[in-house]
Every structure is written in structure tokens, then in C-alpha cells.
Design an enzyme around this catalytic site. Structure first.
Site, PDB file in Angstrom:
ATOM      1  N   CYS A 195      22.695  -4.077 -15.329  1.00 22.34           N
ATOM      2  CA  CYS A 195      23.685  -3.731 -14.197  1.00 22.34           C
ATOM      3  C   CYS A 195      23.718  -4.653 -13.064  1.00 22.34           C
ATOM      4  O   CYS A 195      22.646  -5.327 -12.745  1.00 22.34           O
ATOM      5  CB  CYS A 195      22.766  -2.562 -13.664  1.00 22.34           C
TER       6      CYS A 195
ATOM      7  N   ASP B  22       7.741   0.274  -5.187  1.00 23.87           N
ATOM      8  CA  ASP B  22       8.654   0.127  -6.187  1.00 23.87           C
ATOM      9  C   ASP B  22       9.649  -0.786  -5.549  1.00 23.87           C
ATOM     10  O   ASP B  22      10.070  -1.762  -6.425  1.00 23.87           O
ATOM     11  CB  ASP B  22       9.304   1.326  -6.850  1.00 23.87           C
TER      12      ASP B  22
ATOM     13  N   CYS C 121      16.210  10.465  18.339  1.00 24.10           N
ATOM     14  CA  CYS C 121      17.306  11.273  17.407  1.00 24.10           C
ATOM     15  C   CYS C 121      17.101  12.680  17.282  1.00 24.10           C
ATOM     16  O   CYS C 121      15.962  13.162  17.090  1.00 24.10           O
ATOM     17  CB  CYS C 121      17.662  10.513  16.277  1.00 24.10           C
TER      18      CYS C 121
ATOM     19  N   CYS D 156       5.087   6.621   4.618  1.00 26.74           N
ATOM     20  CA  CYS D 156       5.617   5.943   3.292  1.00 26.74           C
ATOM     21  C   CYS D 156       4.180   5.504   2.525  1.00 26.74           C
ATOM     22  O   CYS D 156       3.163   6.088   2.646  1.00 26.74           O
ATOM     23  CB  CYS D 156       6.131   4.510   3.698  1.00 26.74           C
TER      24      CYS D 156
END
Length: 416
Positions: free
Chosen positions: A32, A309, A353, A293
């Protein structure tokens, strides 16, 4: 990353590790264009397949340590690549044997595996059905869209073989989901992509992932011609196949409207289900949209463990399971620092925000822009996410209000 929370299980604190095992590393049977993982072949000796697959000793070590590191009622193993089915059914029969060997009586083990579907045959499907594997199939839409970037090594599209694999999964009713990478081509046809997945492929879950591939510093300038006026250098931050921020926002908004009108409560799209929960004040169920995270470790075939990953680089190597247990690596100071850096590194524009609660700056790998005030760390997809959140905010708020649910996020917050 292991997390500790209040619920108790067998008298112990609830502990859960999420890891993506790469038993064959970056080896794949197709090529890909946008694959971010094929470039990782430099990590190991990829001259032969046998040299990179996780051997029996490492496999047993990984499974044993993964089980020992958590005491939840359900232990989940995720198998990724490359293309894990290149290892053959026998390899995963051994996986199941090892899991049965080490699984505590009070726990159950489930497996999910990500594949391009090209190698799936009757034997694979019988195995998946027998052992309740959840199969994720990578497919980007109908043939002319899928084949644009997902080609085999001879340069031919992989759509036909992927669809053949999907049809084989359907016969024994193997539970399967789809993973669709949204790029510069597929983002132009949101309804065509969604309706094809919904009506033709018919998975139990439809997942979308934005393709954002940053250019290296040496290649981020490209010469563009504007008619006969001039030829000028234009700085480009991402590869041409990356989805633009505005296209990403439009893609999600268009599909959300279709899903809400025709498929609400019937078709599972993780992003959309997640946002209903987030608007009610719940934590995000998706790592890219969570405040912290580091919840998805990556385990290479040689036993090396990386923070994520998308961060399989030397500076994010936590260690090797032969020298240190998976559980201790998941809880290490280095991994905790990696996890909390996501929220600590947000620019002021994100902190202020209205929709920070919904994305928390999204995935750190996409924070490649600077704000108008010059701060680094603005997400490449920010304007698209903002368009999408502005679109769904009043819709989700109205639905929750109508059903007597609390609304604890967005401009229409009406906490009850």
C-alpha cells in the site's frame, strides 16, 4: 498501557494492558502506497520471513507476560502486522494453545486480528469461527477507490482478493469489522464509501482512520506551476495521499448525517458512538481522542516494546520482554511520561478551544502545525475536527435532551 481504576476483581485492583503484537513485523503480501509501517523493515533483518517472525519462545514469553500483567475478567490479544496471516493457521493454533495454558480460571481470552483479507481461505475462517476471533479487514471502499493505493507488489489492485476473503468470512458467520483509511481519494466520496461498506460489505463495525503522513524535512518542498504565471516553490508538510483537514471534516459530517438518518442504533461506527458518550461527560473510548496517550503498546517480533504503534522509533523503545516484563514496561516512568505529554504539550489555542473535551488535540503524531501565534503542536486535522464538532454539537445535544440525558460538553452544555 496498564491503568489502575477503582473496580475490584478477585480482591485486586483492576489492571489492563492494551498491546498490538506484530508477530511478523512489517512483512506484508501487498504494498500500500500510504502504509506507514512498511518503512519499519530497517528495525530487524527482513531478508527472510523466518528471521522476523516471533519465534515460539518469544511468543510464549509474550502471552504469559501479557496475561500475568492483568487480572481482568476479559483479556484481549490484538494481532497486527504487516500481514499476520502470512504466518499460517498453525502459528495461531499454537497461540491459542499457549493462551489456554496460562489463562486463569476467572478470566476469558479473546483475540482480534487485522488483515488485508487476501490470504483468507476456508481453513482460516473455520479457525476464526472455532476460536471466536474478531477479524478486522482493511478495505478503503469500492474497487476503484480501494485499488488506488492498495496494490499488490506487481502493481495490481488488491480489491478482488480482499472481497473474496470477506465473502469467505461471511459463510461461517465470522464476526468481522472493517478498517477504512481515509485518504485524498476516498475523502472525496464519503457517501459512496459508506454505503458500499454498509450495504455490500456489511461488517458489524465500520472504523475510519485519517491518513496523515508527514514528509521528511528533506522532501517537504515541491515545485508547483500556476498556469503561465510562474513556477514557485510551495512548502508541503504531508505526503500527497494524505487527507486534508477540511476533507476529513466534510467526510465525517457527511457520513454522520447519513448514519443518523438511516442507521442510528443499527450500524456501529466507533467515532460516532464515542462522541455521544463524550458529550454526556464520559471518557473517550478511543486512544487518539483521549486526554492521556500511551494506551496501546507495540510489540515487535524480537520482543522489543515501543510506546505506541505510531512511535516505533529508537527514542520510544521501552525495552525488551526478554529482559523486563511487559507489565513493568507498560507502567515504566518513560511510558507514563510519554502518555501525559499529550495533554501537557497542547498549545494555548487547544487549551482554550470549546471542543478540547472532544479530541484533546487528537493524536500527537499529527501535531505538525503551528498556531497563528507561533506555538508549535497544532494538529494537522484541527480545522476539520472543528468543522465536524461544530456540525454535530447541536444535533447530539438535542438528541440527548430529548431523551433526558445530561449534556456535559460543547457549546450547548446543559448539565442535569
Amino acid at each position: 498501557m496498564t491503568t489502575i481504576s477503582a473496580p475490584q476483581f478477585n480482591g485486586k485492583a483492576h489492571s489492563k494492558i492494551q498491546a498490538l503484537a506484530k508477530p511478523i513485523g512489517a512483512v506484508c503480501n501487498i504494498d500500500c502506497t500510504y502504509c506507514y509501517y512498511l518503512g519499519k523493515q530497517g528495525l530487524l533483518d527482513y531478508s527472510s520471513r523466518s528471521s522476523v517472525s516471533m519465534d515460539k519462545g518469544a511468543l510464549e514469553r509474550y502471552i504469559k507476560q501479557c496475561i500475568e500483567a492483568q487480572n481482568t475478567a476479559e483479556i484481549i490479544f490484538s494481532w497486527h502486522g504487516g500481514e499476520p496471516t502470512l504466518l499460517g493457521v498453525e502459528y495461531f493454533e499454537y497461540v491459542v494453545e499457549l493462551q489456554a495454558k496460562y489463562c486463569p480460571e476467572a478470566s476469558t481470552i479473546t483475540n482480534d486480528i487485522q488483515t488485508n483479507g487476501a490470504l483468507l481461505n476456508e481453513r482460516w475462517c473455520k479457525f476464526f469461527k472455532k476460536h471466536d476471533f474478531v477479524v478486522g479487514v482493511s478495505i478503503d471502499g469500492p474497487g476503484h477507490i480501494h485499488n488506488h493505493y492498495r496494490k499488490n507488489r506487481a502493481g495490481r489492485g488488491s480489491f478482488e482478493k480482499t472481497m473474496r476473503g470477506i465473502e469467505r468470512l461471511k459463510k461461517p458467520r465470522v464476526q468481522f469489522a472493517t478498517l477504512t483509511c481515509v485518504n485524498d481519494v476516498s475523502s472525496q466520496k464519503p457517501l459512496e464509501v459508506y454505503r458500499f461498506l454498509r450495504d455490500v460489505v456489511q461488517p458489524f463495525q465500520i472504523q475510519f482512520i485519517p491518513v496523515v503522513d508527514k514528509l521528511s524535512a528533506s522532501t517537504n518542498s515541491q515545485w508547483h506551476s500556476y498556469g503561465d504565471l510562474a513556477i514557485i516553490p510551495v512548502k508541503r508538510l504531508v505526503e500527497p495521499w494524505s487527507v486534508s483537514a477540511k476533507e476529513w471534516g466534510h467526510f465525517l459530517s457527511t457520513i454522520f448525517d447519513e448514519w443518523l438518518k438511516h442507521d442510528f442504533g443499527r450500524v456501529f461506527i466507533p467515532y460516532f458512538d464515542n462522541f455521544f458518550g463524550v458529550w454526556m461527560g464520559h471518557q473517550s473510548s478511543m486512544c487518539t481522542l483521549s486526554e492521556i496517550c500511551g494506551k496501546g503498546l507495540a510489540v515487535e517480533p524480537n520482543g522489543d516494546v515501543y510506546s505506541c504503534d505510531h512511535y516505533v522509533f529508537d527514542e520510544f523503545l521501552l525495552g525488551n520482554i526478554e529482559q523486563r516484563s511487559l507489565g513493568s514496561l507498560a507502567l515504566s516512568f518513560k511510558q507514563q511520561k510519554f502518555g501525559f505529554a499529550k495533554s501537557k504539550s497542547l498549545p494555548t489555542q487547544c487549551d482554550e478551544c470549546d471542543y478540547r473535551f472532544a479530541c484533546h488535540g487528537e493524536c500527537p503524531k499529527n501535531r505538525i502545525l503551528t498556531t497563528n501565534s507561533g506555538e508549535v503542536g497544532l494538529n494537522y486535522l484541527c480545522s476539520g475536527w472543528l468543522d465536524f464538532f461544530t456540525h454535530i454539537d447541536p444535533i447530539i445535544t438535542e438528541i440527548l435532551k430529548r431523551n433526558g440525558k445530561p449534556v456535559r460538553g460543547g457549546k450547548h452544555d446543559i448539565s442535569i
